[in-house]
Design an enzyme around this catalytic site. Structure first.
Site, PDB file in Angstrom:
ATOM      1  N   GLU A   1     -44.930  -8.357   9.844  1.00  0.00           N
ATOM      2  CA  GLU A   1     -44.074  -9.367  10.473  1.00  0.00           C
ATOM      3  C   GLU A   1     -43.054  -8.620  11.319  1.00  0.00           C
ATOM      4  O   GLU A   1     -42.397  -7.703  10.814  1.00  0.00           O
ATOM      5  CB  GLU A   1     -43.391 -10.199   9.384  1.00  0.00           C
TER       6      GLU A   1
ATOM      7  N   GLU B   1     -43.129 -11.291   1.283  1.00  0.00           N
ATOM      8  CA  GLU B   1     -41.745 -11.025   0.850  1.00  0.00           C
ATOM      9  C   GLU B   1     -41.475 -11.610  -0.534  1.00  0.00           C
ATOM     10  O   GLU B   1     -40.437 -12.248  -0.754  1.00  0.00           O
ATOM     11  CB  GLU B   1     -40.749 -11.585   1.876  1.00  0.00           C
TER      12      GLU B   1
END
Ligand code: GAL
Length: 809
Positions: A502, A426
């Site tokens: 994720e 991210e």
């Protein structure tokens, strides 16, 4: 300072051989370190007086002993990736433990056999963080990233005649992490002494580029120092039998390459993690100059649009979990027994893969994944050049990223478990054209260092990476959450598959249930807990059922890594702003490794060999008599009937009505009455095949102790995890009990720590007392170096105590 003598102390971790001919020796610097927090002028000098410093052993985490304090690393931030609109004060984001500041470590050793023609390397598996390393008062190097493996050639600083002093200064800054990073020399430190004519550190790369049922080609490329040298390799199977041998005297530059045939290869897989061993020797003028022993596996991996991820030619979905590196009550200090326990629990759940979020894994964890059979996604960074936290990796990216990636790959690439690299999680660099360039730059470095494995990034800004091309250039497009964008990502990205890098981020507290039972996001309660009906998630995330539908229905979704296998220190979402919360709620298991209900949710899908039949909630609801108290069952069976005190509540069957109905059996209208709830599972022909019941507990009576292992190794490090439960006279769990327990260990072991999994508890792990949470906690008993019995006694006011005898062998 006591000094260590290298001569006779030989330790071989998987990489190093040694010999009487003085080829190579490895000293693990574990005991007799002196430590002090604070900065000290002249602490690098040999004659510095460290007598008053604490004596510690390494791995060591200086912050885990607390105390917890809400002011530590309090961060006033707006977490953009959590869709926050404004900055707020966040407590406990990095665990509220005293990891900030400077700490020094010193130890000394002697190397009498070090002489002309030898080389000495000082190797760190990681040091948290900003390590300045000195030997005999001289600076030998610096490494900022706390998760990086690194080494220094210390040959020129060694004093072979006398003592040698290592001093390490570490410094952790505020606002440098989004979770608890730990502090100190939390991974092992070693000295390698070898000949100058030798195999280069991390210079050997073993791959298996051709494999069929008759033969495997084992390719070994090894970098060496020295002229007129040749290499001899012996390959042994898992029984230690020699299966191939080859000598190679051709050298191109510094590299020797061998291709060795192994017939009838036994392939490595999670189901059958067969390992081979390569014993390499380096010769010069008929003399052995160096040797190393490397474990490897024979296996093939392939990623393709039509078949997804294939291991040994078989499409395999990742049933994975993300793990942070801390080990709950042990902090960040590596302990192999603790890691093994985690993996044992996950194996039973049917999990087949681990993602080391968001940094380099410990070598111990990789060794265990090789041996126990887990696929591994090895990650590197949580930040690139753009920051998430002010003093995060953004400070180092430009200068250090390549070096850190190179070390990650070189130090770990022989582990068969690693099937994918991740260059980032991210990263805010997902936005903007510079980010695309950085993604490519990093991926190219991974490819240069290891052409056999693909690279992913955990991407949460899915729309942005579709626009910018960032997602298209990745070998593996990894999506963090955003289940609603999977189809579009599959459509727009060229790879032909998508990975759930994720998933879930569902939150729960073990044994805590909230009413009414409703699907909710970002819900907070006064007690700082989350409901274990597994209906609560974050604004950016989702429930396990949402992922499962994609995983089960779409061939092009190649698997998932659930956030997270275990709770971890720090990141107490959704309670970042509500003290005292200091650890996460995301885990499938709690911080002490005790299973939450969600464990059985995943087990019922992933463990296809064993039966799962689990009822929730507990049945101790004094005061809720007559009130609606839904009952859920997580099971591999499709159908079951529920009985409350013998009265049928009807049959529930899995269906496609909602995502939840597909994976859970739910009786939403059950009214609570004390007694017994029983579930009977039926097979598809309507035969009852299994049943389970739980009972309302009577008054707390005694403490029941259950050890995960009653026999442990007398090696000074091994651990038994003993679950202490408060039960009634018949052994029923008193699930609301919060008794203060006291621990006493005698015999050949010691009390190490305890953990009750309560994210709001400020009790310290290393003190020999703690309250139970939802009726339970776990006590860690550590072996000493001598064999014998170890007795743990757990007592509490008003309860009969529990005693268990363990054995150290
Ligand atoms: C993700 C992030 C993880 C963790 C998680 C919590 O966005 O990658 O590190 O913060 O959210 O839900």
């Amino acid at each position: 300072m006591k000094k260590l003598v290298l001569l006779s102390i030989i330790f071989s971790v998987c990489v190093c051989g040694f010999g009487q001919d003085g080829i190579r020796s490895v000293l693990t610097l574990s005991n007799h370190w002196k430590f002090s927090k604070g900065d000290f002028e002249g602490a690098e000098r040999i004659d510095f007086n460290d007598k008053k410093w604490e004596e510690v052993s390494v791995p060591h985490d200086w912050a885990i002993y607390g105390p917890f304090d809400k002011e530590i690393d309090k961060q006033t931030v707006r977490i953009v990736q959590n869709k926050e609109k404004a900055a707020t004060e966040k407590y406990g984001r990095t665990g509220a433990l005293p990891h900030i500041g400077i700490g020094w470590y010193r130890t000394s050793f002697s190397l009498p056999e070090f002489s002309q023609g030898k080389k000495a390397l000082l190797v760190f598996d990681g040091a948290m963080s900003n390590a300045q390393v000195y030997l005999n008062g001289k600076k030998v190097g610096y490494r900022p990233y706390g998760y990086s493996y690194f080494y220094f050639d210390i040959s020129e600083y060694i004093n072979p005649q006398g003592d040698n002093t290592i001093a390490v200064r570490l410094e952790n800054k505020e606002k440098a992490s989004r979770w608890y990073p730990g502090a100190g020399l939390y991974r092992k430190v070693q000295i390698i002494v070898k000949d100058e004519i030798s195999f280069n550190q991390w210079g050997t790369f073993i791959t298996t580029p051709f494999v069929n049922s008759e033969v495997a080609k084992v390719n070994i490329k090894t970098e060496v120092t020295g002229d007129n040298v040749f290499a001899e390799t012996v390959i042994k199977n898992s029984k230690g039998e020699v299966v191939a041998k080859q000598t190679q005297n051709e050298k191109f530059g510094q590299q020797i390459e061998q291709n060795i045939a192994v017939s009838n290869p036994q392939l490595w897989s999670p189901e059958k993690p067969v390992l081979y061993t390569a014993e390499l020797k380096l010769y010069q003028n008929g003399q052995v100059k160096d040797s190393q022993t490397i474990k490897f596996g024979i296996r093939t991996i392939e990623y393709s649009a039509d078949k997804g991820f294939q291991l040994n030619g078989k499409t395999t979905k990742f049933k994975g979990v993300c793990l942070h590196h801390d080990l709950g009550p042990l902090g960040a200090a590596v302990n192999k027994a603790a890691l093994k326990r985690q993996l044992t629990i996950l194996k039973d759940m049917g999990c087949n893969a681990i993602r080391s979020s968001h940094n380099m894994p410990s070598h111990e964890q990789l060794e265990l994944c090789d041996e126990m059979g887990f696929l591994f996604l090895a990650e590197s960074f949580d930040e690139w050049a753009k920051s998430k936290v002010k003093n995060g990796y953004n400070l180092y990216f430009n200068e250090w990223a390549e070096k850190d990636v190179v070390n990650l790959v070189r130090a770990t690439r022989n582990h068969p478990c690693i099937v994918m690299w991740s260059s980032g999680n991210e990263v805010p660099d997902q936005y903007g054209s510079l980010g695309v360039k950085r993604a490519k730059m990093l991926q190219d470095i991974f490819h240069r260092e290891d052409p056999t494995r693909p690279v992913t990034v955990g991407m949460d800004q899915v729309k942005a990476v579709m626009e910018s091309g960032f997602g298209a250039i990745m070998d593996i497009p990894g999506l963090n959450y955003r289940v609603h964008l999977y189809e579009e990502a599959y459509d727009r990205f060229p790879q032909g598959f998508v990975l759930g890098s994720e998933t879930a981020s569902t939150v729960s507290s073990r044994g805590v249930y909230k009413f009414p039972v409703e699907i909710k996001s970002n819900t907070m309660y006064e007690d700082g807990q989350c409901s274990s009906y597994d209906f609560e998630f974050c604004s950016w995330s989702n429930l396990p059922d949402d992922d499962a539908v994609l995983q089960d229905d779409k061939d092009w979704v190649i698997g998932e890594f659930v956030w997270t296998g275990f709770d971890y220190l720090g990141e107490p979402t959704p309670y970042d702003t509500q003290w005292p919360s200091r650890s996460s709620y995301f885990g499938i298991c709690d911080l002490g490794g005790l299973k939450k209900d969600r464990f059985y949710w995943y087990r019922s899908r992933w463990n296809t060999n064993d039966e799962t039949l689990h009822i929730l909630p507990h049945w101790n609801w004094e005061g809720r008599e007559g009130e609606v108290t839904p009952v859920f069952v997580y099971t591999n069976y499709n159908k079951a009937e529920l009985f409350v005190n013998g009265k049928s509540q009807g049959i529930q069957e899995k269906s496609n009505k909602t995502k939840q109905n597909r994976y859970r059996l739910m009786w939403m209208d059950v009214k609570y009455e004390p007694g017994t709830i029983k579930v009977v599972a039926y097979d598809d022909n309507g035969n009852s095949v299994a049943e389970k019941e739980i009972k309302t507990a009577g008054a707390p009576d005694h403490i029941q102790l259950d050890a995960d292992r009653t026999i442990i190794s007398a090696d000074g490090n091994d651990l038994s995890y003993v679950t202490a439960s408060v039960v009634d006279k018949d052994g029923n769990l008193c699930s609301n009990a919060t008794n203060q327990l006291h621990f006493k260990v005698s015999g050949k072991g010691m009390y190490r720590a305890a953990c009750n999994g309560d994210a709001t508890s400020l009790e310290l792990f290393h003190l020999p007392t703690m309250k139970t949470f939802s009726g339970k906690l776990v006590v860690l008993v550590q072996a000493q170096n001598e064999p014998g019995d170890i007795v743990l006694k757990v007592s509490a006011k008003g309860l009969n105590s529990g005693t268990i005898t363990l054995k150290a062998k």
